[in-house]
Design a protein around this motif. Structure first.
Motif, PDB file in Angstrom:
ATOM      1  N   ASP A 180     -14.045 -24.279 -17.445  1.00 48.49           N
ATOM      2  CA  ASP A 180     -14.049 -24.752 -16.072  1.00 48.49           C
ATOM      3  C   ASP A 180     -13.515 -26.182 -16.017  1.00 48.49           C
ATOM      4  O   ASP A 180     -13.851 -27.018 -16.857  1.00 48.49           O
ATOM      5  N   SER A 263     -16.217 -19.962 -17.674  1.00 45.10           N
ATOM      6  CA  SER A 263     -16.311 -18.776 -16.833  1.00 45.10           C
ATOM      7  C   SER A 263     -15.732 -17.615 -17.635  1.00 45.10           C
ATOM      8  O   SER A 263     -14.730 -17.780 -18.336  1.00 45.10           O
ATOM      9  N   THR A 288     -12.253 -13.517 -14.367  1.00 47.32           N
ATOM     10  CA  THR A 288     -12.511 -14.898 -14.777  1.00 47.32           C
ATOM     11  C   THR A 288     -12.172 -15.861 -13.645  1.00 47.32           C
ATOM     12  O   THR A 288     -12.937 -16.793 -13.362  1.00 47.32           O
ATOM     13  N   GLN A 289     -11.038 -15.644 -12.995  1.00 46.34           N
ATOM     14  CA  GLN A 289     -10.655 -16.487 -11.860  1.00 46.34           C
ATOM     15  C   GLN A 289     -11.658 -16.368 -10.728  1.00 46.34           C
ATOM     16  O   GLN A 289     -11.968 -17.359 -10.039  1.00 46.34           O
ATOM     17  N   GLU A 290     -12.191 -15.175 -10.536  1.00 49.57           N
ATOM     18  CA  GLU A 290     -13.210 -14.968  -9.501  1.00 49.57           C
ATOM     19  C   GLU A 290     -14.461 -15.784  -9.816  1.00 49.57           C
ATOM     20  O   GLU A 290     -15.042 -16.423  -8.923  1.00 49.57           O
ATOM     21  N   MET A 292     -14.612 -18.529 -11.625  1.00 46.85           N
ATOM     22  CA  MET A 292     -14.287 -19.940 -11.462  1.00 46.85           C
ATOM     23  C   MET A 292     -14.218 -20.319  -9.987  1.00 46.85           C
ATOM     24  O   MET A 292     -14.590 -21.436  -9.608  1.00 46.85           O
ATOM     25  N   GLY A 293     -13.757 -19.384  -9.170  1.00 46.84           N
ATOM     26  CA  GLY A 293     -13.585 -19.671  -7.747  1.00 46.84           C
ATOM     27  C   GLY A 293     -14.874 -19.883  -6.992  1.00 46.84           C
ATOM     28  O   GLY A 293     -14.865 -20.466  -5.892  1.00 46.84           O
ATOM     29  N   VAL A 294     -16.002 -19.416  -7.531  1.00 45.14           N
ATOM     30  CA  VAL A 294     -17.284 -19.591  -6.850  1.00 45.14           C
ATOM     31  C   VAL A 294     -18.189 -20.584  -7.590  1.00 45.14           C
ATOM     32  O   VAL A 294     -19.407 -20.545  -7.450  1.00 45.14           O
ATOM     33  N   GLY A 296     -17.863 -21.502 -11.147  1.00 46.20           N
ATOM     34  CA  GLY A 296     -17.762 -21.492 -12.601  1.00 46.20           C
ATOM     35  C   GLY A 296     -19.103 -21.372 -13.299  1.00 46.20           C
ATOM     36  O   GLY A 296     -20.143 -21.182 -12.673  1.00 46.20           O
TER      37      GLY A 296
END
Length: 372
Positions: A180, A263, A288-290, A292-294, A296
């Motif tokens: 993150d 994440s 993983t991006q999901e 991090m988007g909320v 991490g």
């Protein structure tokens, strides 16, 4: 002479060494040794030697013994070093023995310069071709900067695991781990140092994996693990242990304390239906991006929303505090307090503290309820 390829000539006869050196003069830089033992020491220390021409009959260590030691060496460059034996009256038995030990070629004593150069040039050309092929393979398999497996290799591993899963009905999983705030870490420390920090944790991760798992470099600050025969639940449990280990790690770089979290996105069969190995890897990366988007520091598994654990253990809380991560403990104080109640009751009784246990318990319950 320094720019010429270096060849080691080994013979107890100074006349023979001089003759060979004369044949090779101007094309190769020749280093001479008079026995097998001194030749061995030279080979270990001098990395510039590209080939050996050795007599069979020598004191201290003969040609057979030198060849055997070279091929048995732990040094890869010696295992593959072109090794020519100069043969005289040796018969078929001696030649077979030399072949079994890994000799590259034979040259008869008294051979002319044209034949010697032809044999030597041929062996060195083969050696160069082999080295180029190995470099090409390593560039496919390993990232030249980090030394970890490349995405291409990971996809090959996933394809094999998917095929095995389809044939035998077993699970397989893939996880992508991302640090993150990696971009901010690069801005703070520089790209090289940030990469070294990531590689350090990746090596720690490699030590915790099964032998059959594959760890590879995915993107800057991101790594992927392919786990054949592993269920999503088992993979998620392992991912949680990794998340906690990174969260409590204490790292100092250039005198600065660096706090990291990761994440992690998971994908696998039979939970996910994907058309290819690349799609499987991309799905794990998307999760993983999901995560991090909320915020991490959490895991997204197949069929689950991104979330951090509802509770943490007392041990993990203490590790977080030791790492200076007080903010990570605060959301869990109510549940931690409830875990501590039995211990507090014993302490209150043994030390006669007269603590308001009923009120303390109620506050813990209320705090835990608010978190939910």
């Amino acid at each position: 002479m320094a720019n010429l390829p270096r060849i080691l000539v080994v013979d107890d006869s100074k006349v023979v060494r001089a003759s060979l050196a004369h044949h090779l003069k101007g094309i190769y830089d020749v280093r001479e040794e008079e026995n097998g033992e001194s030749a061995w020491q030279t080979l270990v220390l001098d990395h510039s030697i590209l080939a050996v021409i050795s007599d069979l009959q020598m004191p201290k260590l003969d040609g057979f013994q030198l060849l055997e030691r070279v091929r048995a060496s732990r040094l890869r460059r010696l295992q593959q070093l072109p090794f020519i034996l100069v043969s005289g009256e040796e018969g078929e038995e001696e030649r077979l023995r030399a072949s079994s030990l890994g000799v590259s070629d034979f040259i008869a004593k008294g051979a002319g310069s044209a034949e010697i150069l032809l044999r030597l040039n041929h062996l060195l050309a083969l050696s160069d071709a082999r080295a180029s092929l190995e470099i090409s393979r390593e560039s496919l398999v390993q990232d030249p900067e980090s030394g970890f497996f490349t995405r291409k290799y990971l996809e090959l591993q996933i394809a094999q695991a998917l095929s095995h899963s389809a044939r035998h009905g077993v699970d397989m999983s893939v996880m992508v781990l991302a640090f993150d705030g990696y971009a901010a870490l690069v801005d703070r420390l520089g790209e090289d140092v940030a990469g070294q920090v990531g590689a350090r944790f990746a090596r720690m991760l490699a030590g915790k994996m099964r032998q059959e798992d594959s760890l590879g470099h995915f993107l800057p600050g991101q790594f992927a693990i392919v786990s054949p025969g592993t269920s999503a639940a088992f993979c998620a449990a392992f991912a949680e242990r990794v998340r906690q280990a990174v969260e409590v790690a204490r790292l100092t770089v250039r005198g600065e304390s660096v706090a990291l979290t990761v994440s992690i996105g998971l994908a696998g069969v039979p939970m996910d239906r994907v058309a290819s190995a690349g799609a499987m890897l991309d799905l794990a990366a998307l999760r993983t991006q999901e995560a991090m988007g909320v915020g991490g520091n959490r895991i997204v598994a197949p069929g689950a929303a991104p979330a951090i654990p509802n509770s943490i253990s007392i041990q993990h809380a203490l590790e977080l505090l030791a790492a200076g991560r007080r903010e990570a403990v605060l959301p869990h104080l109510g549940a931690l307090g409830e875990q501590l109640l039995p211990l507090l009751r014993i302490i209150d009784s043994e030390f006669d503290l007269a603590l308001p246990m009923a009120g303390i318990e109620q506050r813990f319950i209320e705090r835990a309820g608010k978190k939910q």
